[in-house]
Design a protein around this motif. Structure first.
Motif, PDB file in Angstrom:
ATOM      1  N   THR A 147     -20.731 -26.520 -12.889  1.00 38.28           N
ATOM      2  CA  THR A 147     -20.974 -25.087 -12.724  1.00 38.28           C
ATOM      3  C   THR A 147     -20.975 -24.401 -14.080  1.00 38.28           C
ATOM      4  O   THR A 147     -20.535 -24.971 -15.093  1.00 38.28           O
ATOM      5  N   ASP A 149     -19.079 -21.996 -14.913  1.00 33.68           N
ATOM      6  CA  ASP A 149     -17.687 -21.789 -15.319  1.00 33.68           C
ATOM      7  C   ASP A 149     -17.091 -23.059 -15.933  1.00 33.68           C
ATOM      8  O   ASP A 149     -16.259 -22.982 -16.842  1.00 33.68           O
ATOM      9  N   ASP A 150     -17.529 -24.229 -15.462  1.00 33.23           N
ATOM     10  CA  ASP A 150     -17.112 -25.482 -16.090  1.00 33.23           C
ATOM     11  C   ASP A 150     -17.578 -25.511 -17.543  1.00 33.23           C
ATOM     12  O   ASP A 150     -16.819 -25.885 -18.451  1.00 33.23           O
ATOM     13  N   SER A 248     -20.110 -14.418 -14.029  1.00 36.65           N
ATOM     14  CA  SER A 248     -19.006 -15.025 -14.777  1.00 36.65           C
ATOM     15  C   SER A 248     -18.359 -14.001 -15.706  1.00 36.65           C
ATOM     16  O   SER A 248     -17.604 -14.368 -16.617  1.00 36.65           O
TER      17      SER A 248
END
Length: 329
Positions: A147, A149-150, A248
């Protein structure tokens, strides 16, 4: 206004003569009624066979079908689109020379030249919008980052040991905005084209890439890459499952867009007629599917809306060029 051409071509003269004879016709102005009656040239800023050329030729065929006249494509590549834009701005304002290109790139170019050949806000007049298509943040299919966010967590931890690929001005701008918003400094690796960068993306030689919309859609479909986020301020209709960077918590909203322009002094009736022709093509289901395959959403707009978007984009582009530290010619 930079366009000084006032000498009428033979074709222009014949049109005016016809307008005089038909001046008593009820309804639309005579000039608009008889336009187009000759071959229209669509000016493409990139070579034949390029992605831009494919899009321009699609609309040349579509407008030809609805207008009932021949529409040819003239490829005038060079100077990142400035040659084609200037050629159009200097053409006779009769509606027969139409510049079909990315308005976002045209606006960016104004700030990339010390002495830009034209000002797109005043030397060109908007005819129609075509689509909106942002760049995307992608990783190789085998990347551990599932993702956005990863990826963000990894970049914050890796710092300057991370790297990313870019291959276009818009990609460089989005990459700079993304990393700047995160407060990180990964190494930017510039490639000549998107396909040139693909082997390093797939092999994970770079941690992520800022990819153009066409490459993003094709490579994801073929299983070569994974798309993590769009640089647009919201999700795109063409890719509703791909989150935007704003989700995000990043204040980033960059959307490239395509449109059509004519010389600034082109009369209202001709501009409106061209707008109607483009709108008829854009309303076709097959056109919307074609634009989706190019990674963008269909955008139908009035000439005034196109002009307003150009002004806004030129204003916004100045700060983006400075942020990305792009060299000026």
């Amino acid at each position: 206004m930079t366009n000084p051409k006032f000498n009428l071509t033979r074709r222009r003269g014949l049109q005016l003569a016809g307008a005089t004879l038909l001046g008593s016709t009820v309804g639309l102005p005579a000039f608009a009624q008889e336009f187009p009656s000759d071959t229209i040239s669509f000016i493409c800023a990139f070579p034949a066979g390029s992605g831009a050329d494919v899009l321009v030729r699609y609309f040349a065929q579509g407008v030809s079908e609805v207008a009932g006249v021949t529409v040819i494509v003239e490829n005038k590549a060079g100077a990142a689109g400035n040659i084609a834009a200037e050629y159009t701005a200097r053409a006779d304002p009769d509606g027969y020379t139409v510049y079909v290109h990315a308005g976002s790139s045209t606006a960016m170019n104004y700030h990339l030249w010390t002495n830009p050949p034209i000002d797109p806000r005043t030397d060109l007049r908007g005819v129609a919008a075509i689509n909106q298509q942002p760049f995307y943040i992608v990783v190789g299919a085998d990347s551990p980052h599932q993702t956005i966010d990863d990826l963000i967590a990894y970049l914050r931890e890796a710092g300057e040991d991370a790297s990313y690929a870019t291959s276009a001005t818009s990609g460089r701008v989005l990459g700079a905005a993304f990393t700047n918003a995160l407060g990180v400094s990964p190494v930017e690796v510039q490639y000549r084209t998107g396909p040139d960068a693909l082997p390093d993306i797939m092999s994970l030689a770079v941690d992520f890439a800022v990819s153009d919309p066409v490459s993003t859609m094709i490579n994801a479909r073929e299983g070569r890459t994974r798309t993590l986020a769009t640089g647009a301020g919201s999700r795109m209709q063409v890719a509703p499952d791909i989150p935007s960077l704003t989700e995000s918590g990043l204040d980033i909203a960059q959307v490239g867009w395509w449109g059509a322009w004519v010389p600034a002094e082109t009369p209202d009736d001709i501009v409106n007629r061209l707008n109607a022709l483009f709108a008829e093509v854009l309303e076709r289901q097959e056109t919307q599917e074609f634009l989706a395959s190019m990674g963008g959403d269909t955008w139908i707009a009035t000439p005034a809306e196109v002009d307003a978007m150009m002004v806004q984009t030129v204003d916004e582009a100045e700060a983006l060029v400075e942020l990305a530290d792009l060299p000026r010619n």
